[in-house]
Scaffold this active site. Structure first.
Site, PDB file in Angstrom:
ATOM      1  N   ASP A 164       0.849  -1.187   0.000  1.00  0.00           N
ATOM      2  CA  ASP A 164       0.000   0.000   0.000  1.00  0.00           C
ATOM      3  C   ASP A 164       0.885   1.238   0.000  1.00  0.00           C
ATOM      4  OD1 ASP A 164       0.825  -0.147   2.642  1.00  0.00           O
ATOM      5  OD2 ASP A 164      -1.141   0.240   3.500  1.00  0.00           O
ATOM      6  N   TYR A 177       2.920   4.762   0.772  1.00  0.00           N
ATOM      7  CA  TYR A 177       3.573   5.311   1.964  1.00  0.00           C
ATOM      8  C   TYR A 177       2.552   6.101   2.778  1.00  0.00           C
ATOM      9  CZ  TYR A 177       8.097   4.355  -0.313  1.00  0.00           C
ATOM     10  OH  TYR A 177       9.182   3.758  -0.910  1.00  0.00           O
ATOM     11  N   PHE A 210       6.574   2.190  -4.195  1.00  0.00           N
ATOM     12  CA  PHE A 210       7.940   2.463  -3.746  1.00  0.00           C
ATOM     13  C   PHE A 210       8.440   3.852  -4.114  1.00  0.00           C
ATOM     14  CE2 PHE A 210       7.833  -2.222  -3.997  1.00  0.00           C
ATOM     15  CZ  PHE A 210       8.161  -2.514  -2.681  1.00  0.00           C
ATOM     16  N   HIS A 268      10.946  -8.614   0.974  1.00  0.00           N
ATOM     17  CA  HIS A 268      10.648  -7.193   0.818  1.00  0.00           C
ATOM     18  C   HIS A 268      11.938  -6.387   1.031  1.00  0.00           C
ATOM     19  CE1 HIS A 268       8.808  -3.257   1.641  1.00  0.00           C
ATOM     20  NE2 HIS A 268       7.757  -3.727   1.007  1.00  0.00           N
TER      21      HIS A 268
END
Length: 236
Positions: A78, A80, A91, A204
């Site tokens: 999701d 930031y 990202f 991740h």
């Protein structure tokens, strides 16, 4: 409009959230569905309760990267949840915003893996708009979030739209590289036809997991693999 206003969602109106032509049918079908109607009602309710929601353009990934242009998919979870960070691309952060730790690790792995930054490497800053404009679909599975509350809009309906987008790319494109980083992204693996596409798995890039087994992100080599795959499988 203040700087803070420019970084957040101010109204719930899908007609104000443009997408590339190839995504329009998928978008229209979603917002006409029960899940889409329910999501819009939820977003309106949260705005009426004075929640601060990011980003201002939830569908920006689908605006900048048409489905027929997709060559690589990088899947996030999701947006930031810090004020001014989210810009509607997984990202990526808006120009002038400090680069978050996960994105720093992505840049570090590109440098380690490729030796020198690729031409589109965003220096300075952390905006990945150039990637999106050049065929990298930077898709979060949930497309809105509240200030300081990660995953606050998870399982409210966005996943049905983003799953449909992943399926669409899988079914209609050839030889796409899917980079699935972390357990959440890897949970979407079954949506992708592994015979048509290259699927790459790693932890991740967050500092909490980037160096841990079983699939450390640092050292994964995904960017050189993607480069080699794209050279060996040119666009039809």
């Amino acid at each position: 409009m203040s700087v803070s206003d420019a970084s957040q969602l101010l109204s719930v109106d899908p007609s104000a959230w443009p997408v590339a032509t190839g995504w329009r049918g998928l978008k229209d079908d979603f917002f006409a569905s029960q899940a889409g109607v329910g999501l819009l009602a939820f977003l309106r309710e949260r705005l009426e309760a004075h929640a601060v929601i990011f980003p201002p353009q939830p569908l920006r990934a689908l605006a900048l990267t048409p489905p027929e242009s997709v060559r690589v998919v990088i899947l996030g979870q999701d947006p930031y949840h810090g004020r001014g960070q989210a810009e509607g691309l997984a990202f990526s952060v808006a120009s002038g915003v400090a680069v978050p730790p996960s994105l720093r690790n992505i840049f570090k792995e590109i440098q380690r893996d490729l030796g020198t930054p690729p031409p589109a490497f965003p220096v300075p800053g952390g905006s990945l708009v150039k990637w999106a404009e050049n065929g990298v679909l930077l898709l979060n599975t949930c497309l809105t979030v509240e200030d300081g509350q990660p995953a606050s809009h998870a399982k409210r309906g966005w996943e049905q739209l983003t799953d449909a987008a992943i399926r669409h790319v899988s079914a209609h494109q050839q030889n796409v590289v899917f980079m699935l980083w972390g357990a959440h992204a890897q949970g979407k693996r079954d949506l992708i036809d592994a015979e048509r596409h290259k699927i790459l798995l790693a932890n991740h890039p967050s500092p909490l997991s980037a160096l841990r087994p079983p699939l450390p992100f640092i050292g994964c080599g995904h960017f050189s693999v993607a480069r080699s795959w794209r050279k060996a499988h040119p666009c039809p």
